[in-house]
Scaffold this motif. Sequence first.
Motif, short mmCIF file in Angstrom:
data_model
loop_
_atom_site.label_atom_id
_atom_site.label_comp_id
_atom_site.label_asym_id
_atom_site.label_seq_id
_atom_site.Cartn_x
_atom_site.Cartn_y
_atom_site.Cartn_z
N SER A 121 92.05 30.81 11.30
CA SER A 121 91.03 30.49 11.63
C SER A 121 90.83 28.97 11.98
O SER A 121 90.34 28.38 12.47
CB SER A 121 89.82 30.41 10.45
N SER A 122 91.83 28.11 11.10
CA SER A 122 91.74 26.46 11.28
C SER A 122 92.55 26.13 12.49
O SER A 122 92.28 25.14 12.90
CB SER A 122 92.51 26.14 10.02
N ALA A 123 93.13 27.01 13.24
CA ALA A 123 93.61 26.81 14.36
C ALA A 123 92.94 26.93 15.65
O ALA A 123 93.23 26.65 16.85
CB ALA A 123 95.00 27.72 14.50
N VAL A 124 91.74 27.71 15.52
CA VAL A 124 91.00 27.85 16.72
C VAL A 124 90.45 26.75 17.44
O VAL A 124 90.31 26.55 18.56
CB VAL A 124 89.75 28.82 16.26
N PRO A 125 90.01 25.82 16.53
CA PRO A 125 89.56 24.29 17.37
C PRO A 125 90.76 23.82 18.06
O PRO A 125 90.52 23.33 19.22
CB PRO A 125 89.25 23.49 16.24
N LEU A 126 91.87 23.71 17.88
CA LEU A 126 93.04 23.11 18.30
C LEU A 126 93.24 23.96 19.47
O LEU A 126 93.41 23.61 20.79
CB LEU A 126 94.28 23.08 17.50
N ALA A 127 93.01 25.25 19.46
CA ALA A 127 93.21 26.16 20.62
C ALA A 127 92.23 26.03 21.43
O ALA A 127 92.57 25.84 22.89
CB ALA A 127 93.31 27.58 20.02
N ALA A 128 90.99 25.68 21.45
CA ALA A 128 90.15 25.20 22.27
C ALA A 128 90.08 24.01 22.96
O ALA A 128 89.98 23.97 24.11
CB ALA A 128 88.48 25.21 21.40
N ILE A 129 90.75 23.05 22.12
CA ILE A 129 91.12 21.83 22.67
C ILE A 129 91.94 21.74 23.63
O ILE A 129 92.01 21.37 24.90
CB ILE A 129 91.51 20.72 21.66
N LEU A 130 93.08 22.59 23.41
CA LEU A 130 94.11 22.57 24.36
C LEU A 130 93.67 23.56 25.63
O LEU A 130 94.30 23.34 26.67
CB LEU A 130 95.41 23.71 23.70
N LYS A 131 92.67 24.39 25.55
CA LYS A 131 92.29 25.24 26.58
C LYS A 131 91.13 24.60 27.64
O LYS A 131 91.00 24.77 28.48
CB LYS A 131 91.60 26.39 26.04
N ASN A 132 90.54 23.44 26.93
CA ASN A 132 89.59 22.65 27.55
C ASN A 132 89.66 21.34 27.60
O ASN A 132 88.88 20.24 27.02
CB ASN A 132 88.16 23.12 27.02
N PRO A 133 91.06 20.65 27.98
CA PRO A 133 91.22 19.57 27.84
C PRO A 133 90.51 18.42 28.59
O PRO A 133 90.11 17.32 28.09
CB PRO A 133 92.88 19.41 28.62
N GLU A 134 89.57 18.73 29.55
CA GLU A 134 88.75 17.92 30.15
C GLU A 134 87.55 17.42 29.34
O GLU A 134 87.09 16.40 29.47
CB GLU A 134 88.47 18.36 31.62
N VAL A 135 87.28 18.38 28.37
CA VAL A 135 86.10 18.15 27.57
C VAL A 135 86.58 16.80 26.49
O VAL A 135 85.54 15.92 26.17
CB VAL A 135 85.57 19.11 26.81
N PHE A 136 87.85 16.79 26.04
CA PHE A 136 88.23 16.00 25.03
C PHE A 136 89.04 14.89 25.41
O PHE A 136 89.36 13.89 24.49
CB PHE A 136 89.09 16.90 24.02
N ARG A 137 89.65 14.78 26.62
CA ARG A 137 90.59 13.75 26.98
C ARG A 137 90.04 12.38 26.90
O ARG A 137 88.87 12.20 27.05
CB ARG A 137 90.74 14.00 28.60
N GLY A 138 90.57 11.51 26.24
CA GLY A 138 90.38 10.22 25.96
C GLY A 138 89.31 9.98 24.93
O GLY A 138 89.01 8.88 24.63
N LYS A 139 88.85 10.90 24.24
CA LYS A 139 87.99 10.99 23.03
C LYS A 139 88.68 11.00 21.80
O LYS A 139 89.67 11.19 21.57
CB LYS A 139 87.11 12.36 23.16
N ARG A 140 87.98 10.28 20.90
CA ARG A 140 88.43 10.28 19.33
C ARG A 140 87.62 11.48 18.78
O ARG A 140 86.61 11.56 18.65
CB ARG A 140 87.84 8.87 18.89
N VAL A 141 88.27 12.60 18.49
CA VAL A 141 87.93 13.91 18.10
C VAL A 141 88.19 13.94 16.51
O VAL A 141 89.22 14.46 16.13
CB VAL A 141 88.38 15.08 18.76
N GLY A 142 87.19 14.54 15.79
CA GLY A 142 87.64 14.88 14.39
C GLY A 142 87.73 16.47 14.39
O GLY A 142 87.03 17.01 15.04
N VAL A 143 88.63 17.07 13.79
CA VAL A 143 89.14 18.41 13.86
C VAL A 143 89.12 18.83 12.44
O VAL A 143 89.76 18.45 11.55
CB VAL A 143 90.39 18.76 14.64
N ILE A 144 88.11 19.64 12.10
CA ILE A 144 88.26 20.34 10.65
C ILE A 144 89.18 21.29 10.63
O ILE A 144 89.06 22.49 11.01
CB ILE A 144 86.85 20.97 10.36
N ILE A 145 90.15 21.03 9.86
CA ILE A 145 91.20 22.20 9.22
C ILE A 145 90.42 22.58 8.28
O ILE A 145 90.40 22.31 6.96
CB ILE A 145 92.54 21.53 9.02
#
Lengths: 320, 320
Positions: free
Chosen positions: B283-307
């Motif tokens: 379950s904790s890996a789903v956010p990273l999977a989403a970031i890897l899949k949608n790089p344009e949303v997160f690129r250049g941003k400071r992103v908190g990822v809840i593990i």
Amino acid sequence: MSDEKNQIPTFDDVLEAHERIKPYIHRTPVLTSRFLNELTGAELFFKCENFQKAGAFKVRGACNAVFGLDAEKAAIGVATHSSGNHALSLSYAAGQRGIPVTVVMPHTAPQAKKDAVEGYGGRIVECEPSTTSREAVFAEVVAESGADFVHPYNDPRVIAGQATCSLELLDQVPGLDAVIAPIGGGGMISGTCLTLSNKAPGVKIYAAEPLNADDAARSLKAGHIIADDAPNTVADGLKVPLKELTWHFVSNYVSDIFTATEEEIIEAMKLTWKRMKIVIEPSSAVPLAAILKNPEVFRGKRVGVIITGGNVDLDALPWN
Amino acid sequence: MSDEKNQIPTFDDVLEAHERIKPYIHRTPVLTSRFLNELTGAELFFKCENFQKAGAFKVRGACNAVFGLDAEKAAIGVATHSSGNHALSLSYAAGQRGIPVTVVMPHTAPQAKKDAVEGYGGRIVECEPSTTSREAVFAEVVAESGADFVHPYNDPRVIAGQATCSLELLDQVPGLDAVIAPIGGGGMISGTCLTLSNKAPGVKIYAAEPLNADDAARSLKAGHIIADDAPNTVADGLKVPLKELTWHFVSNYVSDIFTATEEEIIEAMKLTWKRMKIVIEPSSAVPLAAILKNPEVFRGKRVGVIITGGNVDLDALPWN
């Protein structure tokens, strides 16, 4: 080996190494586990070098050697033989300085480690999984390239680098009674001895090794180096024998060397993953296995436990 | 469900929860990985609730509910249904207060989670792995025992407790652009919305869920709750549907919900273990999977990822 590579490193070398390598390494965290404290009756402080750059403490010694080279020597590059983490670490360090690096590695080394060496830009030359073969192949590599040999542990620059780990630990955890680390060739233990004997001479130093590769324990008992060729253990970082420099520290400063069976090592590794939620390699689990096996030595004590690395082939876990 | 359990929690509830639960939980560390930053083009700050007591963030909400009970209610005890971590967490919290706890759990839940519930002194009653069966069996348990129902997420005490996680995160990482967390029933996301909308309203809130259990994404699109019965995903903490309280927060504050396939989740999980050396659950890996899949949303941003947690059955890893 030149004369200066036979010198016993001093505590001043450690302080120099500490400043030199700072930009390239992590000051790794110290973790605790109430569960493991209750299980062992000791207060355990895990120095987590699995979170270190390149996934292991060995990057400390490698960076100290690489960044201590003068420009001319650096341009020719460095070379080593290693059962894994030193290879990764030297490749990382050389990559940071932008110089060539060649590593001789047994063809049986975990694929994850080979991939990582190449990922850092290292060149791999394979040998048989024995000390004899490793040293023969390596001699050829050095003769051909003229690279500076950075031995995985029998090198004063490397020992001074590894010694920075317990320098941090002393700063992070006051009032330690003992420190325990795995022992293979003895680089980490020697660094630990170097720092503690100068900064905290009252802290006991213990080592832990696989029963299947118990050459250091037998050496300590015999009073001279005993070297086995190609021992077999899941703790693949701990197969190599002591050498002159590390024997100096082990024979003078180590209180005892404990051994653990393959089963005990795997059990302690799994327990650490399960309870502490950290990925550690089998070698790193040997100290906890030793503490669980010898509770009377550690009960009621504040004990620093060096988690030496976290480079594991996730597709070939030892309990599967 | 009593009236007060239908109340939307306020930010004052979060501040109260923060003080109430402090003695029983960890302020978990935030880790970073240069490798993952380079891979994603974002600056990722992993809030490591896998290191939390009982191995998951859910102990925050559970402790807030348990330690907020008056003495009379506490003596009767608490009960819940949960796909795993809430069961562990409520058992831990009840154990800390010394009160009885019963959990209804699907018989398919990982053995590691069942063992841990019993290890904390919880009583398990098994049900079928569907929302329908779970709720039916649970109704019997409550009718028979009179225990206080602590819902895994649709409970204001629980949401206020989970909200303390992003309260810590804001304190630990200045200047965040976004926070992303997994979404199952929506407890963590709702707590995140509650804290951020009050303390840092400029920070975007994203959720991530398995494509195989994408009811929250479809709900957000449809504008009302869509609930699936018994979806199948490796991210076993994310199978449950949104409820009224969590729908309130999701529909008002979440910018987008991304989905990831089973393969993408397992790949992101393995990458985290390998590179960050931490044990996280699927379950904790789903956010990273989403970031890897949608790089344009997160690129250049400071992103908190809840593990969110690290409770994994090491004998049944999804890539073996």
